[in-house]
Structures are given as structure tokens and as C-alpha cells.
Design an enzyme around this catalytic site. Structure first.
Site, PDB file in Angstrom:
ATOM      1  N   GLY A   1       0.833  -1.206   0.000  1.00  0.00           N
ATOM      2  CA  GLY A   1       0.000   0.000   0.000  1.00  0.00           C
ATOM      3  C   GLY A   1       0.860   1.245   0.000  1.00  0.00           C
ATOM      4  O   GLY A   1       1.821   1.345   0.759  1.00  0.00           O
TER       5      GLY A   1
ATOM      6  N   ALA B   1      15.443  10.882  -0.721  1.00  0.00           N
ATOM      7  CA  ALA B   1      16.576  10.759   0.201  1.00  0.00           C
ATOM      8  C   ALA B   1      17.489   9.597  -0.188  1.00  0.00           C
ATOM      9  O   ALA B   1      18.719   9.712  -0.144  1.00  0.00           O
ATOM     10  CB  ALA B   1      16.062  10.573   1.626  1.00  0.00           C
TER      11      ALA B   1
ATOM     12  N   ASP C   1       4.577  -4.489   6.093  1.00  0.00           N
ATOM     13  CA  ASP C   1       4.831  -5.871   6.514  1.00  0.00           C
ATOM     14  C   ASP C   1       5.154  -6.825   5.356  1.00  0.00           C
ATOM     15  O   ASP C   1       6.169  -7.523   5.371  1.00  0.00           O
ATOM     16  CB  ASP C   1       3.548  -6.274   7.258  1.00  0.00           C
ATOM     17  CG  ASP C   1       3.446  -7.715   7.597  1.00  0.00           C
ATOM     18  OD1 ASP C   1       4.019  -8.086   8.614  1.00  0.00           O
ATOM     19  OD2 ASP C   1       2.815  -8.461   6.836  1.00  0.00           O
TER      20      ASP C   1
ATOM     21  N   THR D   1       4.187   2.611   5.649  1.00  0.00           N
ATOM     22  CA  THR D   1       2.788   2.175   5.664  1.00  0.00           C
ATOM     23  C   THR D   1       2.003   3.100   6.573  1.00  0.00           C
ATOM     24  O   THR D   1       2.526   3.523   7.615  1.00  0.00           O
ATOM     25  CB  THR D   1       2.632   0.722   6.163  1.00  0.00           C
ATOM     26  OG1 THR D   1       1.238   0.477   6.460  1.00  0.00           O
ATOM     27  CG2 THR D   1       3.433   0.421   7.421  1.00  0.00           C
ATOM     28  N   ILE D   2       0.758   3.383   6.200  1.00  0.00           N
ATOM     29  CA  ILE D   2      -0.040   4.248   7.080  1.00  0.00           C
ATOM     30  C   ILE D   2      -0.408   3.531   8.379  1.00  0.00           C
ATOM     31  O   ILE D   2      -0.774   4.173   9.350  1.00  0.00           O
ATOM     32  CB  ILE D   2      -1.324   4.752   6.379  1.00  0.00           C
ATOM     33  CG1 ILE D   2      -2.261   3.587   6.038  1.00  0.00           C
ATOM     34  CG2 ILE D   2      -0.993   5.600   5.159  1.00  0.00           C
ATOM     35  CD1 ILE D   2      -3.677   4.050   5.646  1.00  0.00           C
ATOM     36  N   ASP D   3      -0.311   2.196   8.400  1.00  0.00           N
ATOM     37  CA  ASP D   3      -0.827   1.415   9.529  1.00  0.00           C
ATOM     38  C   ASP D   3      -0.022   1.537  10.821  1.00  0.00           C
ATOM     39  O   ASP D   3      -0.536   1.267  11.904  1.00  0.00           O
ATOM     40  CB  ASP D   3      -0.906  -0.075   9.150  1.00  0.00           C
ATOM     41  CG  ASP D   3      -1.810  -0.324   7.955  1.00  0.00           C
ATOM     42  OD1 ASP D   3      -2.699   0.515   7.705  1.00  0.00           O
ATOM     43  OD2 ASP D   3      -1.616  -1.348   7.272  1.00  0.00           O
TER      44      ASP D   3
ATOM     45  N   ASP E   1       2.066  -0.454  11.974  1.00  0.00           N
ATOM     46  CA  ASP E   1       2.056  -1.749  12.671  1.00  0.00           C
ATOM     47  C   ASP E   1       3.379  -2.506  12.530  1.00  0.00           C
ATOM     48  O   ASP E   1       3.405  -3.726  12.467  1.00  0.00           O
ATOM     49  CB  ASP E   1       0.906  -2.612  12.131  1.00  0.00           C
ATOM     50  CG  ASP E   1       0.997  -2.824  10.621  1.00  0.00           C
ATOM     51  OD1 ASP E   1       1.775  -2.128   9.947  1.00  0.00           O
ATOM     52  OD2 ASP E   1       0.276  -3.707  10.111  1.00  0.00           O
TER      53      ASP E   1
ATOM     54  N   ARG F   1      -5.436  -2.059   9.000  1.00  0.00           N
ATOM     55  CA  ARG F   1      -5.307  -3.517   8.884  1.00  0.00           C
ATOM     56  C   ARG F   1      -5.683  -4.169  10.211  1.00  0.00           C
ATOM     57  O   ARG F   1      -6.751  -3.915  10.715  1.00  0.00           O
ATOM     58  CB  ARG F   1      -3.892  -3.871   8.424  1.00  0.00           C
ATOM     59  CG  ARG F   1      -3.848  -5.038   7.480  1.00  0.00           C
ATOM     60  CD  ARG F   1      -2.537  -5.107   6.732  1.00  0.00           C
ATOM     61  NE  ARG F   1      -1.387  -4.914   7.557  1.00  0.00           N
ATOM     62  CZ  ARG F   1      -0.392  -5.776   7.666  1.00  0.00           C
ATOM     63  NH1 ARG F   1      -0.445  -6.909   7.010  1.00  0.00           N
ATOM     64  NH2 ARG F   1       0.657  -5.508   8.385  1.00  0.00           N
TER      65      ARG F   1
ATOM     66  N   GLY G   1     -11.397  13.537  20.053  1.00  0.00           N
ATOM     67  CA  GLY G   1     -12.328  13.532  21.186  1.00  0.00           C
ATOM     68  C   GLY G   1     -13.463  12.532  20.992  1.00  0.00           C
ATOM     69  O   GLY G   1     -14.611  12.805  21.380  1.00  0.00           O
TER      70      GLY G   1
ATOM     71  N   GLU H   1     -16.087   9.557  21.406  1.00  0.00           N
ATOM     72  CA  GLU H   1     -16.778   9.052  22.595  1.00  0.00           C
ATOM     73  C   GLU H   1     -16.362   7.609  22.894  1.00  0.00           C
ATOM     74  O   GLU H   1     -16.331   7.186  24.044  1.00  0.00           O
ATOM     75  CB  GLU H   1     -18.295   9.154  22.413  1.00  0.00           C
ATOM     76  CG  GLU H   1     -18.881  10.527  22.750  1.00  0.00           C
ATOM     77  CD  GLU H   1     -18.416  11.680  21.870  1.00  0.00           C
ATOM     78  OE1 GLU H   1     -18.036  11.419  20.709  1.00  0.00           O
ATOM     79  OE2 GLU H   1     -18.408  12.838  22.340  1.00  0.00           O
TER      80      GLU H   1
ATOM     81  N   ARG I   1      -4.912   7.183   2.483  1.00  0.00           N
ATOM     82  CA  ARG I   1      -3.620   6.819   1.886  1.00  0.00           C
ATOM     83  C   ARG I   1      -3.046   7.945   1.021  1.00  0.00           C
ATOM     84  O   ARG I   1      -1.865   7.906   0.657  1.00  0.00           O
ATOM     85  CB  ARG I   1      -3.785   5.553   1.046  1.00  0.00           C
ATOM     86  CG  ARG I   1      -3.938   4.286   1.856  1.00  0.00           C
ATOM     87  CD  ARG I   1      -2.835   3.287   1.555  1.00  0.00           C
ATOM     88  NE  ARG I   1      -2.887   2.772   0.217  1.00  0.00           N
ATOM     89  CZ  ARG I   1      -3.443   1.613  -0.128  1.00  0.00           C
ATOM     90  NH1 ARG I   1      -4.025   0.862   0.780  1.00  0.00           N
ATOM     91  NH2 ARG I   1      -3.421   1.217  -1.362  1.00  0.00           N
TER      92      ARG I   1
HETATM   93  O1  F6P Z   1      -1.603  -1.413   4.657  1.00  0.00           O
HETATM   94  C1  F6P Z   1      -2.176  -0.215   4.243  1.00  0.00           C
HETATM   95  C2  F6P Z   1      -3.647  -0.407   3.991  1.00  0.00           C
HETATM   96  O2  F6P Z   1      -4.192   0.822   3.571  1.00  0.00           O
HETATM   97  C3  F6P Z   1      -4.439  -0.975   5.157  1.00  0.00           C
HETATM   98  O3  F6P Z   1      -4.765  -0.014   6.122  1.00  0.00           O
HETATM   99  C4  F6P Z   1      -5.623  -1.565   4.460  1.00  0.00           C
HETATM  100  O4  F6P Z   1      -6.173  -2.621   5.205  1.00  0.00           O
HETATM  101  C5  F6P Z   1      -5.033  -2.077   3.167  1.00  0.00           C
HETATM  102  O5  F6P Z   1      -3.836  -1.348   2.952  1.00  0.00           O
HETATM  103  C6  F6P Z   1      -5.912  -1.922   1.963  1.00  0.00           C
HETATM  104  O6  F6P Z   1      -5.240  -2.471   0.885  1.00  0.00           O
HETATM  105  P1  F6P Z   1      -5.706  -2.335  -0.630  1.00  0.00           P
HETATM  106  O7  F6P Z   1      -5.485  -0.916  -1.048  1.00  0.00           O
HETATM  107  O8  F6P Z   1      -4.835  -3.295  -1.368  1.00  0.00           O
HETATM  108  O9  F6P Z   1      -7.154  -2.695  -0.657  1.00  0.00           O
END
Ligand code: F6P
Length: 322
Positions: free
Chosen positions: A11, A22, A103, A126-128, A130, A172, A186, A188, A255
Site C-alpha cells: 500500500g 533521500a 509488513d 505504511t499508514i498502519d 504496525d 489492517r 475527542g 466518545e 492513503r
Molecule cells: O496497509 C495499508 C492499507 O491501507 C491498510 O490499512 C488496508 O487494510 C489495506 O492497505 C488496503 O489495501 P488495498 O489498497 O490493497 O485494498
């Protein structure tokens, strides 16, 4: 080392271009040649290689996406296909690689290093967020701010209509985006895979809020939450009765967009560090930033070890939402 290759995979994440800039400019500064590999592992399999110079990465630091394109390659999961990719990389004279992605990208990088001995350094993109071995991944800060902007807007209509909204964010299997966005917005409630909150409890909390005079609420849902996504949770909450609600999925908007300053700086630091690591003879590791320091982590740990959610922030966000 005279020639390195660089690619983005999986992604896309805002800041990948800043990282490419860079990598390319650090390598050129060290008198190396740089080969860009287009479309990640998919392009590597087809030998989609191009020479990169200073101009190739001019005026891209502010751009979202990735100029080298990206892909999720099923073929690369096959051992013989990887062998073919490794052969093409070596034939192109590439002696070291920088892999920018999440990952799956880091797992692929470990295969190239472990099976074919190609020196490779991973960069977490990755935006996740993780990935173990870095406090933040490239793209995470931008995604959080993009989602926060959307939630602030939803808050306006939620307040006007006195409504409850479930807002689903990406991430993810992890709740990093949800927690940051929920805390900053904020919310809830914040529903993350790391904490099991059943629908009955969600419904009870909503009714308790209404009982205390809450007329509108935002509940942030991580896409990987065990109870399902925002649509499913909203459907089940409605079934319990007494609650009118709406569901919004922010999806791929998270993204895209211009990377924040924080992501551009992180990307620049990690891109340069990756090239310097290769020059220092390192391989099979990922560069990350932990407590402000650049660190190297074995690739296998980046997915083998679990990066914990900030429980202190989770507790604070919940306490302030009460
Ligand atoms: O790993 C980045 C991510 O945007 C996750 O947050 C999401 O689950 C996944 O990729 C979506 O992947 P795709 O763009 O292949 O559907």
C-alpha cells in the site's frame, strides 16, 4: 558497493516520495549508481528497471503516492518467481537494495536476502504503523491527520443533527490510526482490535451517554476490529433499539494527500539511513526511529514481534470521553 536499487511496494503511503528522494540523493552523493524498480516486487519480476538521477526525484518531496508506483504481487510469493527476480536484479548490476513498504514488503525483503544473499535494507512505509522497530512508520502521521480532518467535519453534521456516527479508519489488524484519531478527535468510544468491546457493551455505553444528556457522538472503529467494520456494528447497534446512527468509511482517502512535515522528515532520515546502512555492510535489517534515534532491527523481528498499542493513551482517551 557501486550500484543500489530502490523500490516501493504494498500500500502506498504519503512520504514514500520523500524517502525515494533521500535514498537517491544519498546514494548519488556517495558516488553510487541508482536503479529504480517500478511497481515493487511485481516490476522486479519483469525487470522494470530505470536509472535514477538527481532530476528523477526533483519536486517530489511534497507529493503523496509513489513515483515508482507500487503493487501487491502474488507471484512474488512463489519461490521460483523470487529466484527469477533475484537473477534480474543481479544481472542489472544491483549490489544492494532498499525496500520501502509495510509488513509484506519487509517479508519479501527477507526472502531476497535469505534465499539469494542480496544485501537489502527495509524502510517502514505504511499508514498502519504496525511495524516493530520504529516508533512511527512513514505515512502514519499524514493518515492520522487526514482522518482527523474528516472526523472534525463529521462532528459538525453529527452535532447539527444530534446524531451518532460510527467512523471506520484503516489500519489492517492494528488500532494505531484509530487510537490516535480517536484521542485527537475527542471520540466518545474507540474500537480497536487490541481491546475487545462487544456490541452489547457499545450499545449500553451509547445509552448511558444519552442518559447523561449526550446528543451526538463519534465512535471511531478500526477496520480490523473483531466486532466488524462500522457498517456492521451500526447495523447491530440499531437492532438493539433506541439508537439512530450513521456509518462512514474513510477508506483510501487516508492513503493519499501531501505528506505532513513530520512524515517528510522521517522519510528523509530513514531513506538516508538505509543507504548508509548498506554502505556500512549491513543487510537483512530495517531502519527505524526509536526515541529519536535511528536504529536497525532484524527484518524478521519487524513482523515477528508485536508493536504494542499505547495503552496509556487509550486509557486517557477513554477517561476524557466519559
Ligand atoms: O496497509 C495499508 C492499507 O491501507 C491498510 O490499512 C488496508 O487494510 C489495506 O492497505 C488496503 O489495501 P488495498 O489498497 O490493497 O485494498
Amino acid at each position: 558497493m557501486n550500484t543500489i536499487g530502490v523500490f516501493t511496494s504494498g500500500g502506498d503511503a504519503p512520504g514514500m516520495n520523500a524517502c525515494l528522494r533521500a535514498v537517491v540523493r544519498t546514494a548519488l552523493g556517495a558516488d553510487m549508481r541508482v536503479v529504480g524498480i517500478r511497481r515493487g516486487y511485481a516490476g522486479m519480476l519483469c525487470g522494470e528497471f530505470e536509472a535514477m538521477n538527481h532530476a528523477s526525484v526533483s519536486n517530489i518531496i511534497q507529493l503523496g503516492g509513489t513515483i515508482l508506483k507500487t503493487a501487491r504481487s502474488k507471484d512474488f510469493c512463489e519461490r521460483d518467481q523470487r529466484a527469477c527476480s533475484a537473477r534480474l536484479v543481479k544481472e542489472a548490476g544491483v549490489e544492494g537494495l532498499v525496500a520501502i513498504g509495510g509488513d509484506g514488503t519487509l517479508r519479501g525483503a527477507q526472502c531476497l536476502w535469505g534465499e539469494h544473499g542480496i544485501p537489502i535494507i527495509g524502510v517502514p512505509g505504511t499508514i498502519d504503523n504496525d511495524i516493530y522497530g520504529t516508533d512511527e512508520t512513514i505515512g502514519y502521521d499524514t493518515a492520522v491527520n487526514t482522518a482527523l480532518d474528516a472526523i472534525d467535519k463529521i462532528r459538525d453534521t453529527a452535532t447539527s443533527h444530534e446524531r451518532l456516527f460510527f467512523v471506520e479508519v484503516m489500519g489492517r489488524d492494528a488500532g494505531f490510526i484509530a487510537l490516535s484519531v480517536g484521542a485527537a478527535g475527542g471520540a466518545e468510544m474507540i474500537l480497536v482490535p487490541e481491546h475487545d468491546t462487544g456490541v452489547e457493551e457499545i450499545h449500553r455505553t451509547i445509552l448511558a451517554g444519552i442518559g447523561q444528556g449526550k446528543v451526538s457522538s463519534i465512535i471511531v472503529v478500526a477496520e480490523g476490529d473483531e466486532e466488524g467494520g462500522a457498517l456492521e456494528i451500526a447495523r447491530r447497534v440499531r437492532q438493539f433499539g433506541g439508537v439512530e446512527c450513521r456509518a462512514t468509511i474513510l477508506g483510501h482517502t487516508q492513503r493519499g494527500g501531501r505528506p505532513t512535515a513530520r512524515d517528510r522528515i522521517l522519510a528523509s532520515e530513514l531513506g538516508a539511513a538505509a543507504v548508509n546502512a548498506l554502505l556500512a555492510g549491513k543487510a537483512g535489517q530495517m531502519v527505524g526511529r526509536v526515541n529519536g534515534e535511528i536504529v536497525l532491527t532484524p527484518l524478521t523481528d519487524t513482523w515477528g514481534k508485536k508493536k504494542p498499542l499505547d495503552e496509556r493513551l487509550y486509557e486517557l482517551a477513554m477517561a476524557l470521553a466519559a
